[in-house]
Scaffold this active site. Structure first.
Site, short mmCIF file in Angstrom:
data_model
loop_
_atom_site.label_atom_id
_atom_site.label_comp_id
_atom_site.label_asym_id
_atom_site.label_seq_id
_atom_site.Cartn_x
_atom_site.Cartn_y
_atom_site.Cartn_z
N LYS A 124 -11.80 -54.95 0.31
CA LYS A 124 -11.01 -55.26 -0.88
C LYS A 124 -9.78 -56.05 -0.46
O LYS A 124 -8.83 -55.50 0.10
CB LYS A 124 -10.57 -54.00 -1.62
N GLU A 176 -1.35 -50.81 9.33
CA GLU A 176 -0.22 -51.63 9.78
C GLU A 176 0.67 -51.87 8.58
O GLU A 176 0.22 -52.40 7.57
CB GLU A 176 -0.72 -52.94 10.39
#
Length: 492
Positions: A179, A253
């Site tokens: 996605k 991250e």
């Protein structure tokens, strides 16, 4: 200036087939030209996400059984396709995301480089052999894929960041449901098209373009075996918590508030060039961008003068124009957030040191390069939003330090620890920085931004969660180990 180009059609890629989304309309616009549509289509629905995960699950065992060299060959073919189309894709990237044409083409080339690195993974070590304390036995440690991996990627590197997640996921034998950020769907589609054309089997990669709720549904899906995410700290923490609650490994991250430190005796021309690149390339929309500048007092005025002279030649405008150095932010909403941040910083005592000019007729997505100097009082400076908050735009907050030790201390303030840069000609100060600055990436005499595919990438402290990305570190997330005690029977 880019000519008027017809809008591309956005599609979903599910179980090896391209199809229209069944959800709400989705339009990807050009932030430099608000009247221009880059791509349009419909978003994916929860039902399409469900079919994507099911397809990935059904394809997982067969793909894991494919030899790694064959899996890598798909990536190598996809890399060649991207390289052959880098000019066109770079222009699409510039139009959709706002990077300059040179940066857009460079990002496509970087995505190809990443695919090529992992495409050759079959020639590297696949496991380890240990000695056994028992006669006639060896101990092997082999690696196996997680299974179905969810990939959720941000807008700011719409093809490179997906490549550095999807390439290792695939080459290590996982299947993927991806996605991307819905603000930059076209470049995501282009990467999926290259992998499809390169011969990826049905169901191994699935692309669903849609709202953020799809990412939440993905991490909560019972067939998901792992999730890798890059994006905002708030979203990353929510996804990590959801994964932990279900025992699903998550790699995230997240944010950065990265400092560049310029010490007395540094090469100031080099430092000014590199700080400019780190702070203002990609319009400051990098998690590794330089947003804090710490200057040792004896060189502060000289350095700021040099940086301002360089910025006076820094051309802001339509990123499709080859003469432009910096384009708009990804959207007017993002630019509004940055402008509010600048206003808040000024209200809290910051002084405007430099602000560039915008071209005539610049739209609302443009913000000029801006340098703010924070108050000398430490408490006021450390409470200023330009020091504490990630504006994610072309804004640089400056402080003056009495010593290198104070500069290193300031660089470590806050919860983030992604990247830093130190400019000095003194090897002792370099060693002090290596020991004293707690970040995942440290640059010496180069900009704080940048990542090579063969070395680990990721942050310390609250900038990252889970194993590092890229290089051989990637296998620590995308595989698990099986320890095999190997012993034969009695000799015949």
């Amino acid at each position: 200036m880019a000519p008027n180009i017809p809008a591309a059609a956005l599609r979903q890629f599910i179980a090896g087939k391209w199809e229209d989304g069944d959800g709400a309309e989705l339009t990807s616009g050009n932030p430099a030209r608000p009247e221009e549509t880059v791509a349009a289509g419909r978003q994916a629905t929860a039902e399409q996400l469900e079919r994507s995960v099911s397809a990935a699950s059904e394809a997982a065992a067969a793909w894991a059984a494919v030899p790694m060299h064959e899996r890598g060959a798909v990536l190598l073919r996809a890399a060649a396709l991207l390289e052959g189309s880098a000019g066109d894709l770079g222009l699409e990237l510039a139009r959709e995301e706002g990077k300059t044409l040179a940066e857009g083409r460079g990002e496509v080339a970087r995505a190809a480089q990443i695919l090529r690195y992992y495409g050759n993974e079959g020639d590297r070590s696949a496991g380890e052999v240990f000695s056994s304390p028992r006669r006639g036995e060896q101990i092997l440690v082999v690696r196996k894929p997680l299974g179905v991996v969810g990939v959720v990627t941000p807008f700011n590197f719409p093809i490179a960041i997906p490549a550095w997640k999807i390439a290792p996921a695939l080459v290590y034998g996982n299947t993927v449901v991806w996605k991307p950020a819905s603000t930059v769907p076209l470049l995501a589609q282009r990467l999926a098209e290259a992998l499809d054309e390169a011969g990826l089997p049905k169901g191994v990669l699935n692309l669903v373009i849609g709202p953020g709720a799809l990412g939440t549904a993905l991490v909560e899906h019972p067939l998901l075996d792992g999730l890798t995410f890059t994006g905002s700290t708030g979203v990353g923490r929510r996804l990590a918590a959801a994964g932990a609650g279900r025992g699903v490994p998550v790699q995230a991250e997240m944010g950065g508030k990265n400092a560049a430190i310029v010490l007395a005796g540094a090469d100031l021309d080099l430092a000014a060039e590199q700080v400019l690149f780190g702070a203002f390339r990609s319009t400051g929309q990098k998690c590794t961008a330089t947003s804090r500048l710490i200057l040792e007092e004896p060189v502060a005025d000289d350095f700021l003068s040099r940086l301002a002279r360089r910025l006076q030649q820094w051309n802001t405008g339509d990123p499709a124009d080859p003469s432009v150095h910096m384009g708009p932010l990804v959207s007017s909403a993002a630019a509004d957030d940055v402008r509010r941040g600048i206003d808040a910083a000024l209200s809290a005592g910051a002084a405007l040191v430099f602000q560039g000019e915008l071209p005539e007729g610049a739209g609302s997505a443009f913000v000029p390069p801006t340098i703010l100097e924070l108050p000398a009082d430490a408490a006021e400076a450390e409470a200023n939003p330009a020091w504490t908050e990630e504006f994610f735009g072309p804004v640089l907050a400056v402080r003056r330090a009495r010593s290198a030790a104070q500069a290193f201390e300031w660089a470590g303030q806050g919860e983030y620890g992604l990247s830093a840069a130190v400019f000095t000609q003194d090897i002792t100060r370099v060693l002090d920085a290596v020991e004293g600055i707690d970040v995942g990436i440290l640059h010496v005499n180069s900009e704080s931004a940048g990542a090579d595919p063969h070395v680990p990438f990721g942050g310390a402290k609250k900038s990252g969660y889970g194993p590092k990305e890229q290089g051989q570190s990637a296998k620590e997330f995308f595989t698990h180990t099986t320890t095999v005690y190997l012993r034969g029977g009695a000799p015949a």
